[in-house]
Design a protein around this motif. Structure first.
Motif, short mmCIF file in Angstrom:
data_model
loop_
_atom_site.label_atom_id
_atom_site.label_comp_id
_atom_site.label_asym_id
_atom_site.label_seq_id
_atom_site.Cartn_x
_atom_site.Cartn_y
_atom_site.Cartn_z
N ASN A 140 0.80 -1.23 0.00
CA ASN A 140 0.00 0.00 0.00
C ASN A 140 0.83 1.27 0.00
OD1 ASN A 140 -1.51 -2.23 1.01
ND2 ASN A 140 -3.11 -0.85 1.67
N ILE A 141 1.99 1.24 0.67
CA ILE A 141 2.75 2.48 0.82
C ILE A 141 3.82 2.57 -0.28
CG2 ILE A 141 4.10 3.91 2.40
CD1 ILE A 141 1.20 3.36 3.35
N ALA A 142 4.68 1.56 -0.38
CA ALA A 142 5.71 1.61 -1.44
C ALA A 142 5.12 1.28 -2.80
CB ALA A 142 6.84 0.64 -1.11
N LYS A 143 3.98 0.60 -2.82
CA LYS A 143 3.32 0.17 -4.06
C LYS A 143 4.32 -0.53 -4.99
CE LYS A 143 -0.17 3.91 -4.09
NZ LYS A 143 -0.71 3.61 -2.83
N VAL A 144 4.97 -1.54 -4.42
CA VAL A 144 6.01 -2.27 -5.17
C VAL A 144 5.39 -2.97 -6.37
CG1 VAL A 144 7.56 -4.27 -5.00
CG2 VAL A 144 7.53 -2.54 -3.18
N ARG A 145 6.11 -2.87 -7.52
CA ARG A 145 5.67 -3.55 -8.76
C ARG A 145 6.71 -4.59 -9.13
NH1 ARG A 145 5.94 2.28 -11.29
NH2 ARG A 145 7.93 1.85 -10.33
N LYS A 146 6.32 -5.48 -10.06
CA LYS A 146 7.24 -6.59 -10.33
C LYS A 146 8.54 -6.12 -11.01
CE LYS A 146 5.28 -8.71 -14.58
NZ LYS A 146 4.52 -7.55 -15.01
N GLU A 147 8.51 -4.98 -11.65
CA GLU A 147 9.73 -4.48 -12.32
C GLU A 147 10.67 -3.74 -11.35
OE1 GLU A 147 6.61 -3.85 -13.06
OE2 GLU A 147 6.24 -1.75 -13.58
N ASP A 148 10.25 -3.61 -10.09
CA ASP A 148 11.07 -2.87 -9.12
C ASP A 148 12.20 -3.72 -8.54
OD1 ASP A 148 9.66 -0.46 -9.22
OD2 ASP A 148 8.24 -1.08 -7.65
N VAL A 218 13.11 1.02 -4.64
CA VAL A 218 12.41 1.15 -3.34
C VAL A 218 13.36 0.72 -2.23
CG1 VAL A 218 10.53 0.23 -1.90
CG2 VAL A 218 10.14 0.66 -4.34
N VAL A 219 13.37 1.47 -1.13
CA VAL A 219 14.06 1.01 0.09
C VAL A 219 13.01 0.92 1.20
CG1 VAL A 219 15.83 1.46 1.83
CG2 VAL A 219 16.23 2.14 -0.54
N LEU A 220 12.97 -0.23 1.86
CA LEU A 220 12.13 -0.39 3.05
C LEU A 220 13.09 -0.35 4.23
CD1 LEU A 220 10.08 -3.02 1.26
CD2 LEU A 220 9.03 -1.02 2.35
N ASP A 221 13.03 0.73 5.00
CA ASP A 221 14.04 0.98 6.02
C ASP A 221 13.52 0.64 7.42
OD1 ASP A 221 16.10 1.82 7.55
OD2 ASP A 221 15.83 3.96 7.18
N ASN A 222 14.02 -0.46 7.96
CA ASN A 222 13.62 -0.89 9.31
C ASN A 222 14.63 -0.49 10.38
OD1 ASN A 222 11.20 -2.64 8.73
ND2 ASN A 222 12.71 -3.52 7.33
N THR A 223 15.77 0.03 9.96
CA THR A 223 16.85 0.24 10.93
C THR A 223 17.21 1.71 11.15
OG1 THR A 223 18.47 -0.07 9.16
CG2 THR A 223 17.92 -2.01 10.47
N GLY A 224 16.76 2.61 10.26
CA GLY A 224 17.12 4.02 10.38
C GLY A 224 18.35 4.34 9.58
N MET A 225 18.27 4.24 8.25
CA MET A 225 19.44 4.48 7.40
C MET A 225 19.05 5.25 6.14
SD MET A 225 20.05 0.88 5.50
CE MET A 225 19.43 1.41 3.92
N VAL A 226 18.34 6.36 6.34
CA VAL A 226 17.83 7.11 5.20
C VAL A 226 18.98 7.69 4.36
CG1 VAL A 226 16.50 9.14 4.52
CG2 VAL A 226 15.58 7.57 6.22
N ASN A 227 20.04 8.17 5.02
CA ASN A 227 21.16 8.73 4.24
C ASN A 227 21.79 7.67 3.34
OD1 ASN A 227 21.50 11.61 4.83
ND2 ASN A 227 21.59 10.87 6.94
N ASP A 228 22.00 6.47 3.89
CA ASP A 228 22.54 5.38 3.07
C ASP A 228 21.54 4.98 1.99
OD1 ASP A 228 24.85 5.33 4.49
OD2 ASP A 228 24.30 3.61 5.74
N ALA A 229 20.26 4.99 2.35
CA ALA A 229 19.22 4.61 1.38
C ALA A 229 19.24 5.56 0.18
CB ALA A 229 17.85 4.63 2.05
N ILE A 230 19.44 6.85 0.44
CA ILE A 230 19.48 7.82 -0.66
C ILE A 230 20.66 7.50 -1.59
CG2 ILE A 230 19.79 10.26 -1.28
CD1 ILE A 230 18.46 10.91 1.47
#
Ligand SMILES: NC(=O)c1ccc[n+]([C@@H]2O[C@H](COP(=O)([O-])OP(=O)(O)OC[C@H]3O[C@@H](n4cnc5c(N)ncnc54)[C@H](OP(=O)(O)O)[C@@H]3O)[C@@H](O)[C@H]2O)c1
Length: 341
Positions: A140-148, A218-230
């Motif tokens: 619902n939030i990331a709306k992941v698609r099969k090409e992602d 898409v990054v699903l961040d469970n640990t708190g790593m937004v800078n690395d995710a970017i």
């Protein structure tokens, strides 16, 4: 009854032993549930240490003395005495979430529990009950698609492992981040993801190599790593913030120009509050999530065997020491059930 009572906050929750406490008396609108399984999670450790936003003296939540625990599965022992029309009856198998779950019994209102679908075992329901958030974040939030291509941090954990599984069900390519090589080995064997990358020096370059230098969608961040995710993110990529398991309470700061340069979307997702505000959406999330579990497309990844509340200290220790991949379920009582999965 036996329960995991927190008399005062503790630095090391694995040292706590269960004690005998009075069996709780239900309010007129509450059920008594006999707990068969319970499942510790990261937040339980913070609750015991007094480091969670729920440790609120004024509201009386998670403030000593309180019984630790959140996710559980069990059997309805008594229904509400106020005569309210209840969906559930004595003997029904249910799963739920409420503070006080590391105990032999818990009193809860109907909103805290759901019936376990016939095809699911109590153990599966307990292991997976806390991760509807992962399903909702991916679908619902990331709306992941099969090409992602999807990167998941804390991928060995409860939320992270189910984020990986749901993204795989949707057909996406999944890169799972692991804390060490030992766990990564288990995850490569058991998780069915495309790549497991260990968070050592150079892991961001590895992620970029895997995506041919493009970065992940898409990054699903469970640990708190937004800078690395970017840094790992593709142009127009999206980051969903789910948790801060690695941050020890210290939040990171993000330079806004980095978001602009990649036209990135960053969104936080708070499952519990979203469900309270939008109950119809919540019901759709549960229908979708339980549907995947009942069809066998999602299966729990259970870590070791834990028997009895006396084993809860070992379970919390394994969780705190980051030994766990998947979910811990502690069997609290022996009850025959006829479920399959
Ligand atoms: N957004 C929401 O609605 C929502 C709902 C429930 C929970 N949460 C939050 O989501 C986060 C993940 O929850 P969870 O239940 O999946 O936790 P979990 O089962 O303990 O998993 C967390 C994972 O994070 C990794 N990690 C990295 N650094 C860590 C550290 N210093 N301490 C502990 N783990 C570390 C671990 O994997 P490696 O060792 O392999 O790195 C671990 O498997 C938590 O912050 C939790 O509070 C959010």
């Amino acid at each position: 009854m036996k329960a995991f009572l927190i008399q005062e906050f503790v630095s090391n929750p694995s040292t706590i032993k269960p004690s005998n406490v009075p069996t709780p008396a239900p309010n007129p609108d509450q059920y008594i549930i006999r707990i068969i399984h319970c499942s510790p999670q990261h937040a339980d450790i913070l609750h015991a240490q007094g480091k969670h936003q729920n440790n609120n003296r004024k509201k009386g939540w998670c403030f000593p003395p309180f019984i630790l625990g959140y996710d559980f599965a069990g059997v309805v022992q008594t229904t509400p005495s106020n005569g309210s029309s209840s969906r559930l009856k004595k003997g029904d198998r249910v799963f739920g979430a409420a503070i006080g779950a590391f105990a032999e019994c818990i009193c809860v209102s109907e909103s805290a529990i759901r019936r376990i679908p016939d095809r699911l075992s109590n153990e599966t329901a307990c292991a997976m009950s806390g991760q509807a958030v992962s399903y909702a974040a991916v679908v619902n939030i990331a709306k992941v698609r099969k090409e992602d291509t999807v990167l998941v941090s804390g991928a060995s954990g409860g939320l992270g492992s189910v984020c990986c599984m749901v993204a795989k069900v949707l057909g996406a390519k999944v890169i799972a981040l692991a804390g060490d090589e030992t766990k990564a080995g288990h995850m490569r064997r058991d998780m069915g993801v495309d790549h497991v990358v260990v968070e050592n020096d150079g892991w961001i370059e590895q992620v970029l190599d895997i995506t041919g230098g493009q970065g992940v969608d898409v990054v699903l961040d469970n640990t708190g790593m937004v800078n690395d995710a970017i840094r790992c993110l593709a142009y127009f990529g999206r980051i969903v913030i789910l948790g801060f398991a690695a941050r020890k309470g210290v939040m990171e700061e993000v330079k806004m120009n980095k978001l602009l340069l990649k036209s990135a979307t960053v969104v936080g997702y708070r499952f519990g509050e979203s469900g309270r505000r939008y109950p119809d959406e919540l019901q759709k999330i549960w229908d979708g999530y339980l549907g995947l579990l009942e069809s066998g497309k999602l299966k729990p990844m259970l870590f070791r065997k834990y028997e009895g509340l006396d084993d809860m200290g070992r379970a919390l220790g394994d969780l705190a020491e980051r030994r766990v991949y998947g979910k811990i379920v502690v069997k609290v009582a022996d009850v025959e059930t006829s479920s399959k999965l």
